[in-house]
Design an enzyme around this catalytic site. Structure first.
Site, PDB file in Angstrom:
ATOM      1  CG  ASP A 164      -2.208   0.754   1.028  1.00 18.27           C
ATOM      2  OD1 ASP A 164      -2.337   1.455   0.012  1.00 18.27           O
ATOM      3  OD2 ASP A 164      -3.113   0.664   1.889  1.00 18.27           O
ATOM      4  CB  CYS A 209      -6.006   3.515  -3.670  1.00 20.32           C
ATOM      5  SG  CYS A 209      -6.579   2.780  -5.210  1.00 20.32           S
TER       6      CYS A 209
END
Ligand code: COA
Ligand code: ZN
Length: 311
Positions: free
Chosen positions: A21, A244
């Site tokens: 991430d 993201c």
């Protein structure tokens, strides 16, 4: 009389996701050897579960194009490592690399799923059937991460019923764990407590993990709400990296070291060696030539006392 902390868990499992991430949103290429060194230093600090990369299309996320080399370079004996996969092709690549677990990705909102993986939610779920079949054949367990569970940057409100329905289908397919993600930091503590209770009841208390981003400074409050609702497994990202690439305004996760610090001050066991973790994160900051958003690497632990100035 029951005390305030009586419902808190005694121990929490920390699942480090920074190497996926966190790295995926950094625009400058990070050398594979640097990724491997950072991952191994986190393992050295006591991290025992980690999402180490993703097997996605290298055009979609160029930073993850060395997924195979990363998996094969790291110290997998001491840490249960898993990798994100969006589809069968990713699963086959991950299994070939020798990964210990797959992490499927699907969003709770249609438009984020389209932006992220260019499929409808139904298409994603239909594609997971063959993934679970090849994983079963290879003896590799599968978990699933659901994005935008607490709100979508394109659609706003996401109904709890939809989250529970997608979650039920993933578990029925054979996923062993369900990770509920606040992809762009839209959650609030009341909402977290509500969903945590519903999800524990509908899906089973043992399979739920939560993943908070600190986009609007509410990450630690959401963590506390989830703890009080009985959740005892959380994802976090070293330094507070994360986000993201396919969600506008995405910012970092709750920093792993800030989470470990808070839990350790609350006498909740994580098994992570906090001083060693802080060293590893400060070293990673130098390697990546960045200033991380995490706070305890700047302030030190609250138990680190200072010499009182005499003048
Ligand atoms: N890894 C590598 N290559 C892949 C792949 C994967 N997981 N999935 C598909 N491909 C290849 C196909 O083999 C095909 O190659 P070809 O053109 O040589 O035949 C090509 O990509 C197109 O395949 P298609 O199924 O049409 O994929 P797509 O272009 O619609 O992309 C995803 C779909 C899911 C692969 C892509 O959107 C993706 O990787 N997204 C990543 C999202 C992400 O990581 N988000 C951050 C995490 S929250
Ligand atoms: Zn995230």
């Amino acid at each position: 009389m029951a005390g305030w902390g009586d419902t808190l868990p005694q121990s929490v499992e920390i699942v480090e996701v920074g190497p996926r991430d966190g790295f995926q949103i950094l625009p400058d290429w990070i050398e594979t050897s640097d990724k491997v060194r950072i991952i191994n230093s986190l393992i050295g600090a006591g991290i025992r579960r980690m999402e180490v990369t993703s097997f996605v299309h290298p055009r979609a996320v160029p930073q993850m194009r060395d997924a195979m080399e990363v998996v094969q370079g790291i110290d997998r004996d001491r840490c249960a490592c898993f990798a994100m996969v969006p589809n069968l092709k990713g699963a086959e690549r991950a299994i070939e690399a020798g990964i210990g677990m797959l992490n499927l990705i699907v969003s709770a909102s249609e438009s984020h799923n389209q932006s992220n993986v260019r499929m409808s939610i139904e298409e994603s779920l239909a594609g997971f059937g063959p993934v679970l079949a090849v994983a079963r054949e290879a003896g590799v367990p599968v978990r699933a991460s659901m994005s935008t569970v607490f709100g979508c940057p394109f659609e706003g409100h996401v109904p709890v019923a939809r989250v529970l329905e997608i979650g039920r289908r993933l578990l029925d397919m054979g996923c062993v764990e369900l990770n509920l993600c606040d992809t762009t930091g839209m959650a609030n503590p009341r909402q977290v407590a509500h969903l945590a209770c519903k999800a524990r009841k509908a899906l089973g208390a043992q399979c739920i993990v939560m993943h908070f981003h600190n986009t609007r400074g509410i990450g630690a409050a959401n963590l506390l709400a989830a703890l009080q609702a009985g959740i005892n497994r959380f994802e976090a990202s070293f330094g507070g990296l994360g986000g993201c690439p396919f969600a506008p305004g995405a910012a970092g996760n709750v920093a792993t070291e800030d989470m470990v610090h808070m839990l350790s001050e609350m006498e909740i066991y994580t098994g992570v060696d906090l001083p060693a973790l802080l060293d590893a994160v400060r070293q990673a900051e130098k390697t990546l030539n960045m200033v991380f958003p995490g706070q305890v690497i700047k302030a030190g632990r609250s138990c680190d006392l200072h010499v009182r100035p005499t003048t």
